[in-house]
Design a protein around this motif. Structure first.
Motif, short mmCIF file in Angstrom:
data_model
loop_
_atom_site.label_atom_id
_atom_site.label_comp_id
_atom_site.label_asym_id
_atom_site.label_seq_id
_atom_site.Cartn_x
_atom_site.Cartn_y
_atom_site.Cartn_z
N LYS A 80 0.74 6.22 7.55
CA LYS A 80 1.41 4.93 7.34
C LYS A 80 2.75 4.92 8.06
O LYS A 80 3.49 5.91 8.01
CB LYS A 80 1.65 4.73 5.85
CG LYS A 80 0.45 4.21 5.11
CD LYS A 80 0.80 3.96 3.65
CE LYS A 80 -0.46 3.72 2.84
NZ LYS A 80 -0.20 3.71 1.40
N THR A 123 -1.26 6.03 -6.25
CA THR A 123 -0.93 5.10 -7.32
C THR A 123 -2.04 5.02 -8.36
O THR A 123 -1.83 4.48 -9.45
CB THR A 123 -0.70 3.68 -6.76
OG1 THR A 123 -1.84 3.33 -5.97
CG2 THR A 123 0.56 3.62 -5.91
N ASN A 169 7.23 -1.10 0.65
CA ASN A 169 6.67 -0.43 -0.51
C ASN A 169 7.18 -1.07 -1.79
O ASN A 169 8.30 -0.85 -2.22
CB ASN A 169 7.05 1.06 -0.44
CG ASN A 169 6.41 1.86 -1.53
OD1 ASN A 169 6.10 1.33 -2.60
ND2 ASN A 169 6.19 3.14 -1.27
N LYS A 216 2.43 10.17 -4.13
CA LYS A 216 1.84 9.39 -3.02
C LYS A 216 0.44 8.89 -3.39
O LYS A 216 -0.43 8.77 -2.54
CB LYS A 216 1.75 10.22 -1.73
CG LYS A 216 3.04 10.86 -1.29
CD LYS A 216 3.74 10.00 -0.27
CE LYS A 216 5.11 10.57 0.07
NZ LYS A 216 6.10 9.57 0.38
N GLN A 263 0.72 -0.33 -2.44
CA GLN A 263 0.26 1.04 -2.21
C GLN A 263 -1.02 1.35 -2.97
O GLN A 263 -1.17 2.46 -3.51
CB GLN A 263 1.36 2.04 -2.62
CG GLN A 263 2.76 1.65 -2.24
CD GLN A 263 3.00 1.70 -0.75
OE1 GLN A 263 2.53 2.61 -0.07
NE2 GLN A 263 3.69 0.72 -0.20
N ASP A 322 -4.67 2.63 -3.70
CA ASP A 322 -5.39 3.72 -3.06
C ASP A 322 -6.62 3.21 -2.30
O ASP A 322 -7.13 3.89 -1.41
CB ASP A 322 -5.84 4.74 -4.11
CG ASP A 322 -4.66 5.47 -4.75
OD1 ASP A 322 -3.60 5.52 -4.11
OD2 ASP A 322 -4.82 5.99 -5.87
#
Lengths: 327, 327
Positions: B2, A60, B49, A58, A116, A118
């Motif tokens: 999210k 990147t 995603n 979770k 995604q 951060d």
């Protein structure tokens, strides 16, 4: 065909689970096994898949940077420092050149969300972009207020405006004008104008600012400068809000037969290395570009790690007057 | 937190499978359902995603760019154009500033592999980097031969060197020198030097090239230039292999009391917009930077799509002489 974990396992003579443990540094692995696996990876030219890993973690380790354009020496230098600092901290950088356009900022913003990242470091000129999304991820802006909850890193634009204007006055200029980008009161860059106006007022003079709607466009710069010389033939000092505008100004002044610095004194803003090499004669206010990049990354990483403090909402870094021969 | 696909499904009043179908454009979906799902995504501020999607599709739509540093105006402009073109084609760009250092090039290269980029556009100066990996993914280089199997896009460096030298001769220069980066015969940039040498030879003159080991370092430029003036006080024409070196040269010449162009004529190379703004007086050979970016992206995408032809191994684009007042 790209090699897979199972190929590495076969060459190393271990199970795929063992390879996976080496990659993720989990469980007990003897040094001999570790060496075996690493040799096999090297032999097969195997690279672990960060994409799969980031789904699992979770995280990147991706940072998005939105700048108007890296072809501008200030943003090129800023981007270089941000990316270099990120790389040294094992963060990767997705680059976005927005050209200051609302539509591009919006689509880049959505792209960064979908990927995604951060966090985001943004130099954007358009308000509302992030507000609408209620700050869905860590973000830091440089030189521009996007919303009250988003930290801003900037140089001391007000002090820069004061220093520039005071220098022109000290040099004996009687008619001092200012050229700037679009007048949006909420951007720290317009504090350069505030600094100019305050000093002018203190000396009982009238502050006049010429506005360039799209400051990145050289043709538009030239048009505004021509208008300025037409309307104020007596101008003898100009504070330009960036070095490229100052350079265009110097070129245009020569067309009007104005000698610099005798007839007209010019001071810019930014002081990039490129400008110091290509136009070393220019007097300018130098921004601490590397330090701005450092602070922006620092604050962003704190936001990402969740140990971010409210008092760091507005980080203002010192500027430096560099005197050349144009004043 | 999210929002997830299941949250979108709940708000839209459909199943998660239906949301997934809308996202992936698969199977029959009525316009009404599609609108419902899209409204729900907007309401929840949901972004699909791309990381998960790219694992599924085996395509990341990521392109890696390796340049020495975006703070250099040529690379800043090149990076801007490459990224903008990629964005218009729905490719994202991971930026890497290598500073021409072998260790950085290597670790960036591995990072790009781990992140499953679809391809790489590289401006690297160090051979062997990719050879060792046997070209594991699509790659295009700009101005530098990495290996015989990797296509190169460059400006017509030889013609540029010829034009620059011929201009200095036409202007009556008697002692013409050349300044360039490290002499590696395999880089197209050294064809600038070849062009200079050929013209000098044709005119029965001796070609002398001064070499700057790290051309990006201004201090080193100054040292080499000082040596040049010491060893060749009679020099009256210099062809510099880039505009920043030309600018440093002009500044140094003034310290030696040399008037430009009367005592010394100077011509550079690159012709970036930044240089045209900050030093419009400089005579230079302009590279078609946007076109270089376009061609590099075009060839890379062909490689990615697998319809790449061998005859496109070496793409050479025309240069243009821009006469200023330094010659």
């Amino acid at each position: 065909m790209k090699p897979k974990i199972s190929d590495v396992a076969k060459v190393a003579g271990v199970s795929p689970t063992t390879v996976s443990r080496v990659l993720n540094n989990r469980g007990y692995i003897s040094q001999e096994t570790r060496d075996n696996v690493e040799r096999a990876m090297k032999k097969l030219n195997y690279f672990p898949n960060d994409v799969a890993r980031s789904l699992f973690n979770k995280r990147t380790n991706l940072i998005g940077i939105i700048v108007p354009q890296t072809s501008n020496p200030f943003f090129g230098e800023l981007t270089f420092h941000i990316e270099s600092i990120c790389a040294s901290l094992h963060y990767k950088v997705l680059l976005c050149n927005s050209l200051n356009r609302v539509d591009k900022e919006k689509s880049y913003w959505e792209m960064l969300m979908r990927n995604q990242v951060d966090g985001v470091i943004a130099v954007t000129y358009n308000r509302g972009l992030v507000n609408a999304h209620e700050k869905p991820l860590p973000i830091v802006t440089i030189d521009h207020y996007l919303s009250p909850t988003i930290p801003v890193v900037s140089s001391d634009n007000y002090a820069g405006g004061v220093q520039a204007t005071e220098l022109l006055i000290a040099k004996g200029c009687q008619h001092i004008l200012h050229i700037n980008g679009p007048l949006k009161l909420e951007t720290p860059a317009n504090l350069r104008r505030k600094g100019y106006e305050t000093v002018m007022q203190e000396h009982g003079r009238t502050a006049i600012t010429y506005e360039i709607a799209n400051a990145l466009n050289r043709g538009e710069q030239q048009k505004v400068i021509a208008q300025l010389f037409r309307e104020h033939p007596q101008v003898d000092g100009i504070f330009a809000s960036d070095d490229l505008i100052a350079a265009t100004l110097i070129a245009e002044a020569q067309k009007y037969g104005k000698h610099i610095p005798k007839d007209l004194k010019v001071i810019g803003y930014d002081g990039t290395e490129t400008c110091q090499t290509l136009l070393p004669s220019l007097t300018t206010i130098r921004q601490p570009i590397e330090l701005i990049a450092q602070k922006a990354v620092e604050v962003l990483l704190k936001e990402i790690e969740g140990d971010y403090e409210q008092e760091e909402m507005d980080i203002c870094l010192p500027v430096q007057l560099i005197e050349g021969t144009t004043t």
